[in-house]
Design a protein around this motif. Structure first.
Motif, mmCIF file in Angstrom:
data_model
loop_
_atom_site.group_PDB
_atom_site.id
_atom_site.type_symbol
_atom_site.label_atom_id
_atom_site.label_comp_id
_atom_site.label_asym_id
_atom_site.label_seq_id
_atom_site.Cartn_x
_atom_site.Cartn_y
_atom_site.Cartn_z
ATOM 1 N N MET A 16 -2.401 0.339 -0.031
ATOM 2 C CA MET A 16 -1.250 -0.397 0.518
ATOM 3 C C MET A 16 0.073 0.319 0.264
ATOM 4 S SD MET A 16 -2.132 -4.180 -0.877
ATOM 5 C CE MET A 16 -3.581 -5.093 -0.340
ATOM 6 N N MET A 17 0.043 1.474 -0.448
ATOM 7 C CA MET A 17 1.302 2.030 -0.946
ATOM 8 C C MET A 17 1.959 3.063 -0.044
ATOM 9 S SD MET A 17 0.315 2.151 -4.985
ATOM 10 C CE MET A 17 1.917 2.655 -5.530
ATOM 11 N N ASN A 18 1.379 3.306 1.129
ATOM 12 C CA ASN A 18 1.941 4.278 2.078
ATOM 13 C C ASN A 18 2.134 5.661 1.468
ATOM 14 O OD1 ASN A 18 2.087 2.062 3.729
ATOM 15 N ND2 ASN A 18 4.321 1.936 3.754
ATOM 16 N N LEU A 19 1.235 6.069 0.581
ATOM 17 C CA LEU A 19 1.358 7.414 0.018
ATOM 18 C C LEU A 19 0.867 8.424 1.056
ATOM 19 C CD1 LEU A 19 0.154 6.904 -3.675
ATOM 20 C CD2 LEU A 19 2.480 6.935 -2.783
ATOM 21 N N THR A 20 1.492 9.594 1.061
ATOM 22 C CA THR A 20 1.106 10.627 2.015
ATOM 23 C C THR A 20 -0.149 11.345 1.508
ATOM 24 O OG1 THR A 20 2.433 12.273 0.878
ATOM 25 C CG2 THR A 20 3.522 11.044 2.629
ATOM 26 N N GLU A 21 -0.786 12.088 2.397
ATOM 27 C CA GLU A 21 -1.959 12.887 2.023
ATOM 28 C C GLU A 21 -1.621 13.776 0.837
ATOM 29 O OE1 GLU A 21 -5.214 13.296 3.150
ATOM 30 O OE2 GLU A 21 -4.796 11.326 4.059
ATOM 31 N N LEU A 54 3.594 3.812 12.279
ATOM 32 C CA LEU A 54 2.293 3.262 12.622
ATOM 33 C C LEU A 54 1.318 3.581 11.478
ATOM 34 C CD1 LEU A 54 1.853 1.773 15.258
ATOM 35 C CD2 LEU A 54 0.645 3.778 16.128
ATOM 36 N N GLY A 55 0.543 2.591 11.068
ATOM 37 C CA GLY A 55 -0.415 2.806 9.978
ATOM 38 C C GLY A 55 0.159 2.468 8.617
ATOM 39 N N ASP A 56 1.469 2.222 8.564
ATOM 40 C CA ASP A 56 2.096 1.844 7.288
ATOM 41 C C ASP A 56 1.755 0.406 6.922
ATOM 42 O OD1 ASP A 56 3.327 4.187 6.754
ATOM 43 O OD2 ASP A 56 5.380 3.532 7.207
ATOM 44 N N HIS A 57 1.768 0.137 5.635
ATOM 45 C CA HIS A 57 1.742 -1.247 5.170
ATOM 46 C C HIS A 57 3.177 -1.720 4.996
ATOM 47 C CE1 HIS A 57 -2.505 -0.579 4.290
ATOM 48 N NE2 HIS A 57 -2.616 -1.900 4.137
ATOM 49 N N VAL A 58 3.410 -2.970 5.336
ATOM 50 C CA VAL A 58 4.739 -3.564 5.183
ATOM 51 C C VAL A 58 4.557 -4.909 4.489
ATOM 52 C CG1 VAL A 58 6.791 -4.442 6.382
ATOM 53 C CG2 VAL A 58 5.561 -2.454 7.301
ATOM 54 N N ILE A 59 5.415 -5.184 3.524
ATOM 55 C CA ILE A 59 5.399 -6.501 2.884
ATOM 56 C C ILE A 59 6.435 -7.364 3.585
ATOM 57 C CG2 ILE A 59 5.876 -7.790 0.766
ATOM 58 C CD1 ILE A 59 4.829 -5.400 -0.813
ATOM 59 N N PHE A 60 6.021 -8.521 4.052
ATOM 60 C CA PHE A 60 6.935 -9.425 4.748
ATOM 61 C C PHE A 60 7.336 -10.553 3.813
ATOM 62 C CE2 PHE A 60 4.489 -7.276 8.000
ATOM 63 C CZ PHE A 60 5.503 -6.852 8.850
ATOM 64 N N ARG A 61 8.622 -10.610 3.500
ATOM 65 C CA ARG A 61 9.098 -11.706 2.667
ATOM 66 C C ARG A 61 9.668 -12.786 3.578
ATOM 67 N NH1 ARG A 61 12.791 -9.866 -1.854
ATOM 68 N NH2 ARG A 61 14.422 -9.917 -0.290
ATOM 69 N N MET A 62 9.102 -13.989 3.428
ATOM 70 C CA MET A 62 9.485 -15.091 4.302
ATOM 71 C C MET A 62 10.598 -15.898 3.641
ATOM 72 S SD MET A 62 5.620 -16.008 5.528
ATOM 73 C CE MET A 62 4.779 -15.687 3.986
#
Lengths: 419, 357
Positions: free
Chosen positions: A256-261, A33-41
């Motif tokens: 957007m990179m989902n880096l941790t604290e 939850l809270g992550d960014h995800v790239i959706f490739r169609m």
């Protein structure tokens, strides 16, 4: 849950267990939850979403589904979207060798309706009736006048093209630097200064970015370069960004990179005024003025401001102390003016990597730095990249590619005076 | 890895930069002396100096720069024991595989250890590089180097033919590189199965690429793509770039001088004047020769004046060197997806976590 194939070996081997749980991004392969995800169609286009509790991911004609359905899955899988946003994982695509036949396009006339009698309205009706991609494509193939005349390669290509049109599928990609850069480049390469993955990778390597290093960065890529450097620093060391705004930069791409604290923790920022050694920054008062007792809220506000001011002063001190290990510049400003200002803070043997989409900008910079001295191994380079499709029997380079990833000027800082 | 201190200390590994083509590693050993075409140096002279210092020789023959090693400088300075991957490939592979501190990688073919150094830098102390080499002498030499460079914690080197015996690792690595095609089935075993794992194979020849691709497809890798990447260096110079205006004027002046000379010769001949009248008509518009000479002189004065003040501004140009590297290796990348042939319920997230963590 219906398991069709073997479940991965759940027992960790000796080598996996030696990695402490605190390793940066230890769990970054799982969608949270809270992550960014790239959706490739299927069309190869991408969309990026931040997955919140109530997010609905909308992939246009390819369908939509509640983001919650993806939480806990590993990144990288391909799904089909079913009714009510139900997701099913697809088997990884297996590439097959194609049997070559005698077919050529010698007798193939491409005359639209005569070849494909199935009309747009009929296809729309099929879709409405709930037919899936496979059914529609098979209908199209049956009614296609020339399909059997096609070569096997051409048949395969036809099916692929139709799948890209009708399949309700997507791949959930991690916003890693290569994927994110692909996505952003498709949105408009100017937002990332026309950087390409090879050039980005070269910057990180040539600048010797690593754990526990102290690096300076100046960039106009929304924090993408900052993020790529932070990722390579694993939460240890110091990354100082100098920017041109009066408040800390927004860093849309970094977000957007989902880096941790922990991974974000080495980052400090100064702007060009606060990074100026000859300038005394003007701060609002950080002491309570007057004798009247202030409200709690005001006291807290002042306290926070004091913290911010102290951070700026502390960061200034760190910058002016010098001895930085390296610097990366991907900026719209004159790179020479940046080196002229910040070069003095680099330590001996530090690596300086400057990027520009324009070779002439860096050529001028190289001449000036060469004349000034204090730099070793000044090298102006441009990356060259060619990607190939490697389907069996169909190996060839991509037809349309990004023209350039820009130019790099790389130099090693040395001391001019003999010692 | 190498020293992070500002000043050089005894026992430090340093890189001596003599020229771009003469870069040498050196372990600073007090008592030892260094002799090269740029003079004589005592190792002890380096101690206490700042990294990046320019140090003059004892006999005044010249100076050298003393640098802090990086994997890139080390590669430059390395006696090439095997074909090594070049900076552009190393950077690209590292970037495409998404390696970072804490990652676990497998290197098939340590070779001269050049890539190992670069990988070790990126993986850091919390990561791990398992590197394999089938040539025993190379194994021993590389192991010693890793030890001297303080990399033994990060790098585990094994003497092993991975194409025959596999990696001896299971479900353990985030990435495998640069695997020969016949090690691909073993790579499948060694890579982690609970997440996306990546592989990169490098092949100098196209035929090997095709075999690699077939092997990757066979072993159920997906997203197979191949890249070529190069680093194209440029020479920066300043050149005087002349306009054709200048040469046009010069040619015109030449014409005038030539004509003046001819007229002088005619004059000197004197007697023949009347007889040559027709020739003159064709070039000098029926004018009288005597009147024409001063006029021409004036022209010449004009031309030379308009030119003496012309300065050519140098132009900064970027040019490819006469010879550059045209090919290194084909880099084939592929993804090993988490084994996941499961049908999900719309709210299947909770069940999944048990499987994937």
């Amino acid at each position: 849950m219906e398991v069709v194939q073997e479940v991965p070996d759940a027992t960790p081997t000796a080598s996996t267990s030696t990695v402490p749980a605190t390793a940066p991004g230890a769990n970054s392969h799982v969608i949270k939850l809270g992550d960014h995800v790239i959706f490739r169609m299927p069309s190869q286009q991408t969309r990026i979403y931040k997955l919140e509790e109530k997010t609905t991911v909308n992939l246009g004609k390819f369908g939509s589904f509640p983001a919650a359905n993806l939480i806990g899955h590993p990144f990288g899988l391909t799904y089909t979207i079913h009714d009510l946003g139900e997701l099913r994982v697809m088997q990884p695509e297996v590439v097959k060798e194609l049997e070559e036949t005698q077919a050529t396009n010698e007798y193939i006339e491409d005359i639209g309706e005569a070849v494909q009698p199935l009309t747009f309205e009929e296809i729309e009706a099929l879709k409405k009736s709930g037919a899936d991609a496979a059914e529609i494509i098979s209908k199209q193939i049956t009614s296609h006048a020339n399909f059997e005349l096609k070569t096997e390669f051409s048949k395969e290509k036809y099916k692929k093209r139709k799948q890209a049109k009708f399949s309700k599928t997507f791949t959930a990609l991690a916003p890693s630097v290569p994927h994110l850069l692909d996505h952003l480049t498709a949105q408009g390469p100017q937002r990332v200064q026309w950087l390409r993955i090879d050039t980005m990778a070269q910057m990180l390597t040539f600048a010797n970015v690593q754990e526990e290093g102290r690096f300076i960065v100046v960039e106009d890529c929304g924090g993408l370069v900052v993020g790529a450097m932070l990722e390579r620093m694993g939460g240890k060391g110091r990354l100082l960004e100098i920017h041109d705004a009066d408040s800390p930069p927004a860093h849309h791409m970094l977000g957007m990179m989902n880096l941790t604290e922990q991974e974000l923790s080495p980052l400090r920022v100064l702007n060009w005024a606060t990074a100026d050694e000859s300038h005394t920054p003007i701060f609002p008062p950080t002491e309570l003025s007057g004798k009247k007792a202030k409200s709690d809220r005001e006291r807290k506000r002042i306290e926070k401001r004091k913290e911010a001011v102290n951070l700026v002063l502390e960061t200034r001190r760190e910058l002016f102390e010098g001895d930085w290990d390296g610097m990366i510049v991907v900026s719209q400003y004159d790179p020479y003016s940046i080196v002229n200002r910040l070069g003095q803070y680099l330590g001996g043997s530090a690596n300086c990597v400057l990027h520009s989409p324009y070779s002439s900008v860096l050529a001028e910079t190289q001449l000036k730095l060469r004349q000034e001295g204090g730099w070793l191994n000044l090298q102006l380079t441009e990356g060259w990249l060619r990607r190939y499709q490697v389907l069996p029997g169909r190996t060839h380079p991509d037809m349309n590619v990004q023209g350039s990833g820009g130019w790099l000027l790389h130099a090693i800082k040395v001391y001019v005076l003999l010692s | 890895m190498w020293s992070r201190r500002r000043n050089i200390e005894a026992g430090d590994m340093v890189i001596l930069w003599l020229t771009r083509d003469a870069v040498h590693p050196l372990v600073v050993t007090p008592g030892k002396e260094l002799n090269n075409r740029f003079g004589v140096y005592r190792h002890a002279d380096f101690i206490g100096k700042l990294y990046g210092s320019k140090i003059s020789s004892r006999n005044g023959r010249g100076f050298i720069h003393v640098l802090r090693p990086t994997p890139e400088l080390w590669t430059l300075a390395l006696p090439h024991r095997t074909q090594i991957l070049y900076a552009a490939d190393i950077a690209f592979i590292t970037g495409m595989l998404g390696l970072k501190p804490g990652s676990i990688a497998i290197e098939a073919g340590t070779g001269s250890g050049s890539f190992s150094h670069s990988l070790a830098r990126t993986l850091g102390t919390r990561g791990k590089l398992h590197t394999f080499e089938f040539h025993e002498t190379r194994v021993n030499r590389a192991r010693e180097e890793f030890q001297v460079h303080g990399l033994s914690e990060v790098i585990t080197i094994s003497h092993r033919n991975v194409c025959k015996d596999g990696f001896g690792l299971e479900n353990a690595a985030d990435a495998n590189l640069p695997a020969p095609w016949d090690a691909i089935p073993y790579a499948h075993i060694a890579l982690k199965k609970d997440r996306v794992a990546r592989i990169c194979c490098f092949s100098p020849c196209m035929e090997q690429v095709l075999r690699t691709v077939a092997a990757l497809n066979e072993a159920a890798f997906s997203d197979v793509t191949m890249f070529e990447t190069l680093l194209r260096p440029s020479e920066v110079q300043q050149i005087p770039l002349q306009s054709i205006d200048a040469v046009t004027e010069k040619l015109k002046m030449g014409e005038v001088q030539k004509e003046a000379r001819r007229l002088r010769q005619i004059e000197a001949a004197g007697v023949g004047h009347k007889r040559k009248r027709e020739d003159l008509d064709s070039t000098i518009d029926s004018a009288d020769t005597a009147n024409n000479i001063p006029l021409l002189q004036q022209d010449m004065k004009h031309y030379s004046q308009s030119h003496s003040g012309t300065t050519i501004n140098p132009l900064t140009v970027v040019k490819a060197p006469p010879e550059v590297r045209g090919h290194t290796s084909y880099l084939t990348f592929a993804t090993l997806l988490p084994v996941a042939s499961v049908t999900l319920e719309p709210r299947g997230g909770d069940v999944w976590q048990d499987v994937w963590r």
